[in-house]
Design an enzyme around this catalytic site. Structure first.
Site, PDB file in Angstrom:
ATOM      1  N   ARG A 107      -6.442   1.235  -3.607  1.00  0.00           N
ATOM      2  CA  ARG A 107      -5.429   0.639  -2.733  1.00  0.00           C
ATOM      3  C   ARG A 107      -5.430  -0.879  -2.818  1.00  0.00           C
ATOM      4  O   ARG A 107      -6.467  -1.497  -3.017  1.00  0.00           O
ATOM      5  CB  ARG A 107      -5.624   1.081  -1.293  1.00  0.00           C
ATOM      6  CG  ARG A 107      -7.007   0.796  -0.764  1.00  0.00           C
ATOM      7  CD  ARG A 107      -7.387   1.646   0.386  1.00  0.00           C
ATOM      8  NE  ARG A 107      -7.527   3.007  -0.051  1.00  0.00           N
ATOM      9  CZ  ARG A 107      -7.770   4.040   0.736  1.00  0.00           C
ATOM     10  NH1 ARG A 107      -7.919   3.864   2.005  1.00  0.00           N
ATOM     11  NH2 ARG A 107      -7.891   5.255   0.272  1.00  0.00           N
ATOM     12  N   ASP A 163      -8.717  -1.014   8.756  1.00  0.00           N
ATOM     13  CA  ASP A 163      -9.150   0.001   9.713  1.00  0.00           C
ATOM     14  C   ASP A 163      -9.672  -0.653  10.982  1.00  0.00           C
ATOM     15  O   ASP A 163     -10.458  -1.607  10.914  1.00  0.00           O
ATOM     16  CB  ASP A 163     -10.279   0.866   9.130  1.00  0.00           C
ATOM     17  CG  ASP A 163      -9.813   1.795   8.034  1.00  0.00           C
ATOM     18  OD1 ASP A 163      -8.688   2.323   8.141  1.00  0.00           O
ATOM     19  OD2 ASP A 163     -10.571   2.007   7.077  1.00  0.00           O
ATOM     20  N   ASP A 166      -6.543  -2.085   2.625  1.00  0.00           N
ATOM     21  CA  ASP A 166      -6.891  -1.057   3.596  1.00  0.00           C
ATOM     22  C   ASP A 166      -7.404  -1.773   4.839  1.00  0.00           C
ATOM     23  O   ASP A 166      -8.336  -2.580   4.756  1.00  0.00           O
ATOM     24  CB  ASP A 166      -7.974  -0.134   3.026  1.00  0.00           C
ATOM     25  CG  ASP A 166      -8.307   1.018   3.950  1.00  0.00           C
ATOM     26  OD1 ASP A 166      -7.390   1.527   4.626  1.00  0.00           O
ATOM     27  OD2 ASP A 166      -9.487   1.419   3.998  1.00  0.00           O
ATOM     28  N   ARG A 185       0.854  -1.190   0.000  1.00  0.00           N
ATOM     29  CA  ARG A 185       0.000   0.000   0.000  1.00  0.00           C
ATOM     30  C   ARG A 185       0.887   1.236   0.000  1.00  0.00           C
ATOM     31  O   ARG A 185       1.793   1.376   0.818  1.00  0.00           O
ATOM     32  CB  ARG A 185      -0.921   0.032   1.214  1.00  0.00           C
ATOM     33  CG  ARG A 185      -1.752   1.313   1.223  1.00  0.00           C
ATOM     34  CD  ARG A 185      -2.822   1.317   2.249  1.00  0.00           C
ATOM     35  NE  ARG A 185      -3.477   2.624   2.256  1.00  0.00           N
ATOM     36  CZ  ARG A 185      -4.415   2.968   3.088  1.00  0.00           C
ATOM     37  NH1 ARG A 185      -4.831   2.100   3.986  1.00  0.00           N
ATOM     38  NH2 ARG A 185      -4.962   4.155   3.043  1.00  0.00           N
TER      39      ARG A 185
END
Length: 165
Positions: free
Chosen positions: A94, A99, A97, A82
């Site tokens: 991307r 989170d 990802d 990334r």
């Protein structure tokens, strides 16, 4: 101490399934996997792109505190390639990802980490897979279940269950 956390995973470049599965495997090197949602295909959120995302949410046990855990997942993103393009303002395509959505039932805020994730309430691509694995989880900030939050979500982006080919 063992902590329970929920992580959102997304990819819209390359082999999206392989990217997400590789990230999950990397996460299990320092956390115990409890549940994995189905994968959902979603249109990009916050920017225009022809590459749709695959998104999922996982539930993990970890012994790390939030700040260290964030560092570890950011290392996975870097290891997987990334890249953050400083010339692009806002969202961008991307490879992966990751989170942190929730960490135990804490409310946590530093310069580079906010828990619960502040944008999860307006993102159906996060709420749908989270709803699948934790519909009765009570958000410590809103005091509502994920089911209730999902029902109130105003996001109209298309999301569909992804079937592996």
């Amino acid at each position: 101490m063992n902590h329970i956390c929920y992580i959102s995973i997304g990819s819209n470049l390359g082999d999206r399934i392989a990217n997400c599965e590789a990230a999950i495997l990397e996460l299990t090197s320092f956390a115990t996997l409890i549940k994995v949602s189905s994968f959902y295909e979603t249109e990009p959120w916050g920017y225009e792109d022809d590459h749709y995302y695959l998104n999922a949410v996982i539930k993990l046990h970890t012994s790390f505190e939030p700040k260290v855990f964030l560092s570890k997942i950011q290392n996975i993103e870097k290891k997987m390639g990334r890249q953050k393009n400083s010339e692009i303002i806002g969202y961008q395509a991307r490879i992966i990802d990751l989170d942190i959505l929730y960490f135990d039932r804490i409310i946590y805020e530093t310069d580079n980490l906010i828990i619960p994730h502040p944008k999860l309430y307006s993102r159906k691509y996060v709420l749908q897979p989270l709803l699948e694995i934790a519909p009765q989880f009570i958000c410590p900030l809103k005091g509502q279940t994920i089911l209730s939050i999902f029902k109130k979500c105003q996001d109209r982006h298309q999301i569909s269950l992804y079937m592996k080919k």
